[in-house]
Design a protein around this motif. Sequence first.
Motif, PDB file in Angstrom:
ATOM      1  N   PHE B  33      89.045 -43.440  48.431  1.00 42.89           N
ATOM      2  CA  PHE B  33      89.574 -42.183  48.956  1.00 42.89           C
ATOM      3  C   PHE B  33      90.970 -42.417  49.513  1.00 42.89           C
ATOM      4  N   ILE B  34      91.823 -41.423  49.312  1.00 43.10           N
ATOM      5  CA  ILE B  34      93.213 -41.536  49.741  1.00 43.10           C
ATOM      6  C   ILE B  34      93.603 -40.258  50.473  1.00 43.10           C
ATOM      7  N   TRP B  35      94.379 -40.406  51.515  1.00 45.94           N
ATOM      8  CA  TRP B  35      95.016 -39.267  52.174  1.00 45.94           C
ATOM      9  C   TRP B  35      96.497 -39.278  51.838  1.00 45.94           C
ATOM     10  N   TYR B  36      96.977 -38.076  51.460  1.00 46.43           N
ATOM     11  CA  TYR B  36      98.387 -37.883  51.173  1.00 46.43           C
ATOM     12  C   TYR B  36      98.959 -36.834  52.111  1.00 46.43           C
ATOM     13  N   LYS B  37     100.252 -36.980  52.376  1.00 43.37           N
ATOM     14  CA  LYS B  37     101.013 -35.991  53.138  1.00 43.37           C
ATOM     15  C   LYS B  37     102.073 -35.426  52.213  1.00 43.37           C
ATOM     16  N   GLN B  38     102.205 -34.112  52.212  1.00 39.37           N
ATOM     17  CA  GLN B  38     103.233 -33.505  51.376  1.00 39.37           C
ATOM     18  C   GLN B  38     104.081 -32.558  52.203  1.00 39.37           C
ATOM     19  N   GLU B  39     105.343 -32.877  52.324  1.00 36.25           N
ATOM     20  CA  GLU B  39     106.296 -32.003  52.993  1.00 36.25           C
ATOM     21  C   GLU B  39     106.881 -31.033  51.971  1.00 36.25           C
ATOM     22  N   SER B  40     107.378 -29.944  52.479  1.00 37.21           N
ATOM     23  CA  SER B  40     107.882 -28.891  51.612  1.00 37.21           C
ATOM     24  C   SER B  40     108.967 -29.414  50.675  1.00 37.21           C
ATOM     25  N   GLY B  41     108.789 -29.167  49.382  1.00 37.85           N
ATOM     26  CA  GLY B  41     109.785 -29.551  48.395  1.00 37.85           C
ATOM     27  C   GLY B  41     109.754 -31.010  47.990  1.00 37.85           C
ATOM     28  N   LYS B  42     108.734 -31.739  48.442  1.00 35.97           N
ATOM     29  CA  LYS B  42     108.645 -33.161  48.122  1.00 35.97           C
ATOM     30  C   LYS B  42     107.318 -33.486  47.446  1.00 35.97           C
ATOM     31  N   GLY B  43     107.250 -34.669  46.884  1.00 38.32           N
ATOM     32  CA  GLY B  43     106.012 -35.124  46.288  1.00 38.32           C
ATOM     33  C   GLY B  43     105.054 -35.653  47.344  1.00 38.32           C
ATOM     34  N   PRO B  44     103.760 -35.721  47.010  1.00 38.44           N
ATOM     35  CA  PRO B  44     102.790 -36.283  47.962  1.00 38.44           C
ATOM     36  C   PRO B  44     103.144 -37.719  48.324  1.00 38.44           C
ATOM     37  N   GLN B  45     102.974 -38.025  49.585  1.00 39.23           N
ATOM     38  CA  GLN B  45     103.294 -39.355  50.098  1.00 39.23           C
ATOM     39  C   GLN B  45     102.015 -40.012  50.597  1.00 39.23           C
ATOM     40  N   PHE B  46     101.766 -41.222  50.149  1.00 41.23           N
ATOM     41  CA  PHE B  46     100.586 -41.972  50.563  1.00 41.23           C
ATOM     42  C   PHE B  46     100.592 -42.193  52.077  1.00 41.23           C
TER      43      PHE B  46
END
Lengths: 112, 113
Positions: B33-46
């Motif tokens: 399982f992985i959690w990603y963070k995605q800020e507006s206009g960017k790709g998902p970040q591990f």
Amino acid sequence: DAGITQSPRHKVTETGTPVTLRCHQTENHRYMYWYRQDPGHGLRLIHYSYGVKDTDKGEVSDGYSVSRSKTEDFLLTLESATSSQTSVYFCAITGGKADTQYFGPGTRLTVL
Amino acid sequence: GESVGLHLPTLSVQEGDNSIINCAYSNSASDYFIWYKQESGKGPQFIIDIRSNMDKRQGQRVTVLLNKTVKHLSLQIAATQPGDSAVYFCAEILGGGGNKLTFGTGTQLKVEL
């Protein structure tokens, strides 16, 4: 973005035209993926590659084709773009089969 | 079909408070399982990952908890900061050598000053 670039970053095109999106990596990773992201659907896998010339379909592959002639490049082609393909497209890479995928910055495609 | 979902679409927290983002998964065969963070206009970040042989893993200000009994995953962010405002996704990979991630639709975290 883990050595991943996508081009173009933005594109507007008309229905029926062919479109090719490029993903380029400098990590020498074996696996590459194309996803689309739409409101309410999250990220959905279109196609992926597990090596040069080795590709397979994801869950939303209809209307898309891919090619991988070099380790570093993975191309996504919309043979005849439709408005339903308006989306943000992300490329991802991973070095191992069940390892973390790292994402590129995305391409915003609008089909009029 | 199998799915990965999130309990809340939007979570608002005060700056400095701890945040907890939840995720339910339905495939008991998932083992990574992985959690990603995605800020507006960017790709998902591990952010952080966890394998099914663990029930907790800690990173810098983040902790992931895995409860296989109820098929539940959570991301805890300590001392939430304005820069934590983003959409957070959980994703799973099936066991048996699979390499396809299945993503939830995401939770929007809003940090209020």
